[in-house]
Design an enzyme around this catalytic site. Structure first.
Site, PDB file in Angstrom:
ATOM      1  N   ASP A   7     -65.084 -49.532 -86.711  1.00  0.00           N
ATOM      2  CA  ASP A   7     -64.341 -50.704 -85.415  1.00  0.00           C
ATOM      3  C   ASP A   7     -65.824 -51.406 -84.817  1.00  0.00           C
ATOM      4  O   ASP A   7     -67.010 -51.095 -85.490  1.00  0.00           O
ATOM      5  CB  ASP A   7     -64.739 -49.815 -84.354  1.00  0.00           C
ATOM      6  CG  ASP A   7     -63.182 -49.841 -83.817  1.00  0.00           C
ATOM      7  OD1 ASP A   7     -62.267 -50.681 -83.714  1.00  0.00           O
ATOM      8  OD2 ASP A   7     -64.251 -49.666 -82.131  1.00  0.00           O
ATOM      9  N   GLU A   9     -66.344 -54.208 -81.819  1.00  0.00           N
ATOM     10  CA  GLU A   9     -65.375 -54.287 -80.335  1.00  0.00           C
ATOM     11  C   GLU A   9     -66.259 -56.684 -79.573  1.00  0.00           C
ATOM     12  O   GLU A   9     -67.482 -56.737 -80.855  1.00  0.00           O
ATOM     13  CB  GLU A   9     -66.953 -53.754 -79.304  1.00  0.00           C
ATOM     14  CG  GLU A   9     -66.843 -51.879 -78.699  1.00  0.00           C
ATOM     15  CD  GLU A   9     -64.724 -51.996 -78.353  1.00  0.00           C
ATOM     16  OE1 GLU A   9     -64.221 -52.954 -78.528  1.00  0.00           O
ATOM     17  OE2 GLU A   9     -64.618 -50.875 -78.504  1.00  0.00           O
ATOM     18  N   GLU A  52     -62.338 -59.135 -68.727  1.00  0.00           N
ATOM     19  CA  GLU A  52     -61.182 -57.957 -68.856  1.00  0.00           C
ATOM     20  C   GLU A  52     -61.342 -57.694 -70.136  1.00  0.00           C
ATOM     21  O   GLU A  52     -61.544 -56.393 -70.384  1.00  0.00           O
ATOM     22  CB  GLU A  52     -60.073 -58.762 -69.231  1.00  0.00           C
ATOM     23  CG  GLU A  52     -60.334 -59.955 -70.278  1.00  0.00           C
ATOM     24  CD  GLU A  52     -60.624 -61.233 -69.387  1.00  0.00           C
ATOM     25  OE1 GLU A  52     -59.392 -62.501 -70.380  1.00  0.00           O
ATOM     26  OE2 GLU A  52     -60.904 -61.558 -68.189  1.00  0.00           O
ATOM     27  N   HIS A 158     -64.311 -48.225 -74.607  1.00  0.00           N
ATOM     28  CA  HIS A 158     -64.378 -48.022 -76.219  1.00  0.00           C
ATOM     29  C   HIS A 158     -65.612 -48.455 -76.418  1.00  0.00           C
ATOM     30  O   HIS A 158     -65.940 -48.855 -75.950  1.00  0.00           O
ATOM     31  CB  HIS A 158     -63.492 -49.358 -76.110  1.00  0.00           C
ATOM     32  CG  HIS A 158     -62.020 -48.993 -76.362  1.00  0.00           C
ATOM     33  ND1 HIS A 158     -60.803 -48.629 -76.972  1.00  0.00           N
ATOM     34  CD2 HIS A 158     -61.250 -48.923 -74.946  1.00  0.00           C
ATOM     35  CE1 HIS A 158     -59.352 -49.183 -76.903  1.00  0.00           C
ATOM     36  NE2 HIS A 158     -59.778 -48.395 -75.180  1.00  0.00           N
ATOM     37  N   ASP A 163     -65.800 -45.128 -81.319  1.00  0.00           N
ATOM     38  CA  ASP A 163     -64.142 -45.192 -81.710  1.00  0.00           C
ATOM     39  C   ASP A 163     -63.810 -45.267 -83.624  1.00  0.00           C
ATOM     40  O   ASP A 163     -63.240 -44.330 -83.744  1.00  0.00           O
ATOM     41  CB  ASP A 163     -63.722 -46.295 -82.054  1.00  0.00           C
ATOM     42  CG  ASP A 163     -63.012 -46.359 -79.950  1.00  0.00           C
ATOM     43  OD1 ASP A 163     -63.947 -45.384 -78.761  1.00  0.00           O
ATOM     44  OD2 ASP A 163     -62.593 -47.403 -79.885  1.00  0.00           O
TER      45      ASP A 163
END
Length: 240
Positions: A7, A9, A52, A158, A163
């Site tokens: 995963d 980000e 965001e 997250h 994750d």
């Protein structure tokens, strides 16, 4: 079989708009058994992280200001994933970002050239797999955890490694391996009983070590009976 559950980000949604990786997390699984070997790295994206997305993963400019840039960790990361099957939820997103980082890196150096990911790794998208198994339903990671009764209560924001660890449990549950399915105890309503295996089962992770699974070998009489039965079925098929 070596699989890497992975995963990432990022600073935003689209690498074509200049967005970059800020975190990579991955766990290793061999023959459907988690090995405990992991890769985790925060990355300085060399750009501002949009507010965001900070609200989603909690990684702001200050947190990664002193972390290495992707070029400094690329070889170690590539060595961890190359040749493995990558298991990723919404793989196009993560692979798109990784390939973008590799392409920028390759422009700056001649050797070794890394990537693209799909040329060196098989890729299994668990989002696509979930949509096939559960059409018309929500299939994000939280929804799948609820469906397969996998505890993700510790997942407030997250995080790439967290994750990846959760996705490993989800993948094993979805594909029916390395998990124990046990009927819930206690009284259940008729509605609950009709909801089938997804709602009437509890998924628990097995922690068996080699040698704990007992292999029972048939004796001579059992083997002879088996062969006789197979021969009878073969003759019946040939005559029928």
């Amino acid at each position: 079989m070596r699989q890497i559950i992975l995963d990432t980000e990022t600073t935003g949604i689209d690498p074509k708009e200049g967005h970059r990786l800020v975190e990579i997390g991955a766990v290793e699984m061999i023959n459907r058994r988690l090995t405990g070997n992991t890769y985790h790295q925060y990355i300085n994206p060399e750009r501002h992280i949009d507010a965001e997305v900070v609200a989603v993963h909690g990684i702001d400019d200050e947190k990664v200001a002193n972390e290495p840039v992707f070029a400094d960790v690329a070889d170690e990361f590539w060595a961890f994933i190359a040749g493995a099957e990558l298991i990723i939820h919404n793989a196009a997103f993560d692979v798109g970002f990784i390939d973008h980082e590799l392409a920028m890196l390759n422009k700056k150096r001649r050797e070794p050239v890394l990537g693209p990911v799909a040329e060196h790794c098989r890729i299994l998208d668990t989002l696509g797999l979930a949509r096939q198994k559960h059409p018309g339903q929500r299939n994000n990671l939280d929804a799948l955890c609820k469906r397969y009764e996998i505890d993700n209560g510790h997942r407030v924001l997250h995080g790439a490694l967290l994750d990846a660890e959760i996705l490993a449990d989800v993948y094993l549950a979805m594909t029916g391996g390395q998990t124990a399915l046990t009927l819930e105890t206690g009284n259940q309503s008729a509605d609950n009983q009709q909801e089938g295996s997804e709602q009437g089962l509890t998924v628990q992770r097995l922690t068996l070590s080699p040698g704990q699974l007992k292999v029972i070998v048939p004796d001579a009489a059992e083997q002879a009976a088996h062969e006789a039965k197979c021969q009878a079925h073969k003759l019946s098929w040939q005559q029928g």
